[in-house]
Motif scaffolding. Structure first.
Motif, PDB file in Angstrom:
ATOM      1  N   SER A  93      17.105  89.844 110.920  1.00 12.61           N
ATOM      2  CA  SER A  93      16.214  90.728 110.260  1.00 12.61           C
ATOM      3  C   SER A  93      14.764  90.634 110.684  1.00 12.61           C
ATOM      4  O   SER A  93      14.400  89.715 111.524  1.00 12.61           O
ATOM      5  CB  SER A  93      16.445  90.896 108.774  1.00 12.61           C
ATOM      6  OG  SER A  93      15.905  91.863 107.964  1.00 12.61           O
ATOM      7  N   GLU A 105      12.240  99.541 106.527  1.00 14.76           N
ATOM      8  CA  GLU A 105      13.323  99.935 105.573  1.00 14.76           C
ATOM      9  C   GLU A 105      14.912 100.066 106.545  1.00 14.76           C
ATOM     10  O   GLU A 105      15.871  99.832 106.217  1.00 14.76           O
ATOM     11  CB  GLU A 105      12.958 101.724 105.733  1.00 14.76           C
ATOM     12  CG  GLU A 105      12.120 101.666 104.612  1.00 14.76           C
ATOM     13  CD  GLU A 105      11.640 103.355 104.447  1.00 14.76           C
ATOM     14  OE1 GLU A 105      12.110 104.166 105.230  1.00 14.76           O
ATOM     15  OE2 GLU A 105      10.509 103.366 103.653  1.00 14.76           O
ATOM     16  N   ARG A 108      16.039  96.383 106.236  1.00 18.76           N
ATOM     17  CA  ARG A 108      16.496  96.091 104.782  1.00 18.76           C
ATOM     18  C   ARG A 108      18.033  96.882 104.783  1.00 18.76           C
ATOM     19  O   ARG A 108      18.844  96.275 103.930  1.00 18.76           O
ATOM     20  CB  ARG A 108      15.559  96.814 103.768  1.00 18.76           C
ATOM     21  CG  ARG A 108      15.731  96.228 102.525  1.00 18.76           C
ATOM     22  CD  ARG A 108      14.486  96.344 101.647  1.00 18.76           C
ATOM     23  NE  ARG A 108      13.897  97.629 101.452  1.00 18.76           N
ATOM     24  CZ  ARG A 108      12.719  98.134 102.077  1.00 18.76           C
ATOM     25  NH1 ARG A 108      11.961  97.195 102.746  1.00 18.76           N
ATOM     26  NH2 ARG A 108      12.552  99.420 101.849  1.00 18.76           N
ATOM     27  N   ALA A 109      17.840  98.034 105.104  1.00 16.88           N
ATOM     28  CA  ALA A 109      19.404  98.655 105.160  1.00 16.88           C
ATOM     29  C   ALA A 109      20.536  97.946 105.895  1.00 16.88           C
ATOM     30  O   ALA A 109      21.610  97.897 105.508  1.00 16.88           O
ATOM     31  CB  ALA A 109      19.264 100.182 105.560  1.00 16.88           C
ATOM     32  N   GLU A 111      20.562  94.581 106.232  1.00 13.37           N
ATOM     33  CA  GLU A 111      20.557  93.497 105.331  1.00 13.37           C
ATOM     34  C   GLU A 111      21.654  93.741 104.321  1.00 13.37           C
ATOM     35  O   GLU A 111      22.392  93.008 103.999  1.00 13.37           O
ATOM     36  CB  GLU A 111      19.402  93.001 104.649  1.00 13.37           C
ATOM     37  CG  GLU A 111      18.185  92.437 105.773  1.00 13.37           C
ATOM     38  CD  GLU A 111      17.027  91.914 104.936  1.00 13.37           C
ATOM     39  OE1 GLU A 111      16.029  91.314 105.607  1.00 13.37           O
ATOM     40  OE2 GLU A 111      16.791  92.209 103.961  1.00 13.37           O
ATOM     41  N   GLU A 112      21.452  94.692 103.541  1.00 13.11           N
ATOM     42  CA  GLU A 112      22.259  95.217 102.605  1.00 13.11           C
ATOM     43  C   GLU A 112      23.796  95.522 102.963  1.00 13.11           C
ATOM     44  O   GLU A 112      24.799  94.975 102.411  1.00 13.11           O
ATOM     45  CB  GLU A 112      21.726  96.595 102.049  1.00 13.11           C
ATOM     46  CG  GLU A 112      20.231  96.259 101.147  1.00 13.11           C
ATOM     47  CD  GLU A 112      19.889  97.431 100.796  1.00 13.11           C
ATOM     48  OE1 GLU A 112      20.376  98.644 101.098  1.00 13.11           O
ATOM     49  OE2 GLU A 112      18.874  97.779  99.948  1.00 13.11           O
ATOM     50  N   ILE A 115      25.340  91.931 103.741  1.00 12.63           N
ATOM     51  CA  ILE A 115      25.470  91.411 102.677  1.00 12.63           C
ATOM     52  C   ILE A 115      26.875  91.942 101.903  1.00 12.63           C
ATOM     53  O   ILE A 115      27.700  91.225 101.259  1.00 12.63           O
ATOM     54  CB  ILE A 115      24.406  91.391 101.538  1.00 12.63           C
ATOM     55  CG1 ILE A 115      23.230  90.745 101.866  1.00 12.63           C
ATOM     56  CG2 ILE A 115      24.880  91.132  99.884  1.00 12.63           C
ATOM     57  CD1 ILE A 115      21.840  91.129 101.006  1.00 12.63           C
ATOM     58  N   ASN A 116      26.856  93.253 101.740  1.00  8.18           N
ATOM     59  CA  ASN A 116      28.226  93.663 101.426  1.00  8.18           C
ATOM     60  C   ASN A 116      29.316  93.387 102.103  1.00  8.18           C
ATOM     61  O   ASN A 116      30.604  93.135 101.365  1.00  8.18           O
ATOM     62  CB  ASN A 116      28.117  95.529 101.291  1.00  8.18           C
ATOM     63  CG  ASN A 116      27.082  95.931 100.371  1.00  8.18           C
ATOM     64  OD1 ASN A 116      26.858  95.333  99.274  1.00  8.18           O
ATOM     65  ND2 ASN A 116      26.365  97.080 100.564  1.00  8.18           N
TER      66      ASN A 116
END
Length: 369
Positions: A93, A105, A108-109, A111-112, A115-116
């Motif tokens: 990232s 943005e 960050r999307a 990254e999410e 993580i999920n």
């Protein structure tokens, strides 16, 4: 272990693949933008670990940020899940993920999504918010301002500085590779659930330009940059990697006369200077002494005789030297000294002196041995 590297042809990817091979990893699955997605699906079945480095940072339009950074990440994760492959992932990232701009943005999307994936597949994920990176194989006007400055300055192209006081936070690609390899071994550097590169440098844009310009000038004034400064050392290596292929060499001044030649190779403020001395057969050079200045002589070709006499003594000390057996001879202060070519060919001597020559304070006094 089979390691999948996305963005394998990019700046970090190319460096990472090379270092993985250096470390003995043989099964590296390289995926780049030019490959068909079917290749990625095949790799997603096989891999045991993923370095997800692919992404965009300078697209033609802002919509490509979300597609290239988040969309492709979703594709990769879906393929891993489809094949029930819980490979751990290093996700590159950016510190821009902390900002509300299209690039941040999109990161960050991504990254999410990673993580999920980690939660769903019960596997480790390592998210690195990378600062500005620099090093060999980076692209000017794309990866980093360091690459742009190095490329342009090496080619006499003007550089643009809007705010010389702007502070940059930089990491060197080799430091990134070391940290990525630690993550591969399960030992990442983590702070507040985000992985980080332990070595980060800060420098203003103006200081960066001045430093890189000094590298160009060093080829003219034969000064070696301060290699005790880690940032300078790494910037210098980066600058050299951007030299035009027909400009690797450069001229230095040779002082030539009937006795031979004397050429200063390089100077350093902290470690003195190195020179190359060539003496013709039968020629004697030197016959001087120093209060504090000291030297080291290394004959690399030919046959010579180095002679010493203490300032207030009649005793002469002689050392025979030859390129056939390399030996360093120290030249202590307080001894007048000379070097004589006693062979039939040129005598070539590498000479180091502990300080750069200062014509106003030469500390050199004529006295025959």
């Amino acid at each position: 272990m089979k390691i999948l590297v996305t963005g394998a042809k990019g700046f970090v990817g190319k460096n990472l693949v090379a270092e993985l091979r250096n470390q003995g990893y043989k099964n590296i699955l390289e995926y780049s933008r030019a490959d068909d997605v079917s290749v990625l699906e095949d790799y997603a079945k096989q891999c045991d670990f993923v370095f997800h480095l692919a992404g965009v940072n300078r697209p033609q339009n802002t919509e490509e940020f979300l597609e290239g950074n988040f969309g492709f990440t979703e594709t990769l994760l879906d393929l891993l899940k489809k094949n029930n492959n819980p490979s751990p992932i290093v996700f590159s990232s950016s510190i821009q993920a902390e900002n509300d701009n299209p690039y941040g943005e999109s990161k960050r999307a991504g990254e999410e999504a990673v993580i999920n994936y980690g939660k769903e597949m019960d596997t480790e994920v390592f998210i690195y918010r990378l600062p500005n990176l620099f090093g060999k194989w980076s692209k000017p006007n794309y990866n980093t301002v360091v690459a742009t400055f190095c490329h342009n300055i090496a080619r006499d192209i003007d550089i643009r500085i809007d705010n010389p006081n702007a502070v940059l936070h930089l990491s060197y690609v080799d430091d990134v590779l070391k940290e990525f390899l630690e993550a591969l071994k399960g030992n990442p550097t983590i702070e507040n659930d985000i992985c980080k590169i332990p070595v980060v440098y800060s420098i203003t844009l103006g200081e960066l330009a001045t430093t890189i310009n000094s590298f160009k000038e060093s080829r003219k004034d034969i000064h070696i940059p301060d290699m005790s400064n880690e940032l300078v050392k790494k910037l210098y290596s980066t600058y050299l990697s951007f030299l035009p292929e027909d400009k690797f060499d450069y001229d230095i001044k040779m002082n030539v006369d009937e006795r031979g030649s004397f050429t200063e190779l390089f100077r350093t403020p902290e470690r003195g200077q190195v020179s190359i001395n060539v003496s013709k057969p039968g020629i004697t050079k030197g016959n001087h002494w120093h209060h504090t200045k000291n030297e080291k002589f290394l004959v690399v070709s030919g046959e010579g005789l180095i002679r010493f006499r203490k300032y207030d003594d009649d005793k002469v000390i002689e050392y025979k030297v030859s390129g056939d057996k390399l030996r360093v001879v120290d030249i202590p202060p307080g001894y007048t000294h000379s070097i004589v070519n006693v062979g039939e060919n040129d005598l070539v001597t590498v000479m180091w002196v502990n300080e750069c020559f200062n014509p106003e304070e030469p500390d050199t006094y004529y006295l025959e041995v």
